[in-house]
Write an enzyme that holds these catalytic residues in place. Sequence first.
Site, short mmCIF file in Angstrom:
data_model
loop_
_atom_site.label_atom_id
_atom_site.label_comp_id
_atom_site.label_asym_id
_atom_site.label_seq_id
_atom_site.Cartn_x
_atom_site.Cartn_y
_atom_site.Cartn_z
CE LYS A 135 -4.09 1.83 2.38
NZ LYS A 135 -5.11 1.56 3.41
CB SER A 210 -7.35 4.25 2.13
OG SER A 210 -6.89 3.51 3.25
CB SER A 234 -8.90 1.55 4.76
OG SER A 234 -9.34 2.88 4.79
#
Length: 523
Positions: A135, A210, A234
């Site tokens: 990420k 996210s 997320s």
Amino acid sequence: MTSKITRRDALKLGRNAAVSAAVTPLLSSEVSIPTRAPSGLPEVASSIITPSYSSSEIHFMRAVDILELMRKKRLSAREVMQAHLKQINRVNPKVNAMVTLVSEEQLMEQATAADEALAKGNWLGPLHGLPVGVKDLHEARGIRTTYGSPLYRDSVPDFDCSVVQREREAGAILVGKTNVPEFGLGSQTFNPVFGPTHNPYDVTKTCGGSTGGGCVALACGMVPLADGSDFGGSLRNPPNFCNGVGLRPSPGRVPNTPNHLGWFPLSVSGPVARNVTDCAFFLSVLAGFDSHSPISIDQPGAPFAQPLARSFKGVRVAIFKDMGLPWEPEVKSAVRSQGKIFESLGCIVEEDEPDFRDANECFLAWRHWSTELAFGDLLATHGDQLNEYIHWHVEEGRKLKGPYLSRMEAKRTALYQRMQQFLEKYEFFVLPVNQVLPFDVKTHYPTEIAGVKMETYIDWMRSAYYISTVGNPAIAVPCTFSASGLPIGLQIVGRHHDDWGVLQMGYAFEQATNIGKRRPVVV
């Protein structure tokens, strides 16, 4: 901003206070950094290896199966890497999930090194030679980390955060970075550096956020595993929108450093995958005690790699009613109708839900407070380059006073106790991940649900962030598809620190439905 991010810089940024956190040194510091994503990713050579399995077989295999075949020398790390690089090159331009890719040469060198080590009888670790997506909120030494912000467009850390450190120590090969919302704020993956990531089941829709880039990369077969993080949903909403699996672990289960707020339980790191078995296996690598985290759970991660099957005969499960929230009808009816699946597993199912009174106020107060800490100073010097969400949180955070926050903590404690009392009666609580279907990728967030106006950019995520507020482990697993062909997931919440039980129930539900095997239209 500087082109190098140090551990001190990361703490100054305070990213774990407002965005979610993010483990072993194999990568070279030379990285392919495209000037634009994803069309700038390097082309992949097509004739390096003649694989014993076709690329399409490899890039949708379970991670645990890839590893088993490599261990038995029926599949090489080079074959695995090449298959995934081909898939990135073919599909990523359609969805924009991978935004920084380590050069093909380096990746193939690392894959070759993994094969050579195995030939000498050396297994590098539980993720030996496996491609992993990281990420773009998680610092990885030598790989550009932007947080989706123009301020960090060209920044390259000189250290690994704890998640990346553990991945590398386990023998993983970090393929590159997956897209995020700017600084991880909001559950819609778009930012001014790379633009939006598209839902692979309908590229006109959002993938959530996210951890949006990671879940899309998984859904499209670009990587077998991806890491993520969760403050308000997320690790759950992108799998929910992309027909995948994501676990929000108990706070302290996965180390979350560097971090200024060591005692803060709302931000956690964890795994996303295409299936529950891979998700649990990845957690076995990421989890485990770390003395640098004051809330670290003193239990090893290895047990999460055990077989997940168990009997659920007589287990009590609560299915949500409405939680006092507005819902898109298809989402509400889809999840409520799953009671029959849990009954088929032997569960005793009832309609019931905890008293979430004060959850919204508590969550917003601590999100404002932590975001002000993270970005308050930066706002003074670079306010014109920070988005409206950060401005709002900082402004609200500066209004907070000690007596108010002490009362919020008392309310949050009372909420936690109500949740624990509820889960003494039931072992699991089942509810939707969020309140809507995937929406238009050009829409920043839903402004209305069932005629009810959404006051903030995260109002539509209350069913996810209410669970963040109490701190119980929760897994998102595929549930069904809407009439228009969009994924709908459900959320299984377990008892305090019962991450294992949550994974077991998620696995049982997955095996009973097989919804997660449906592939996206873009692949």
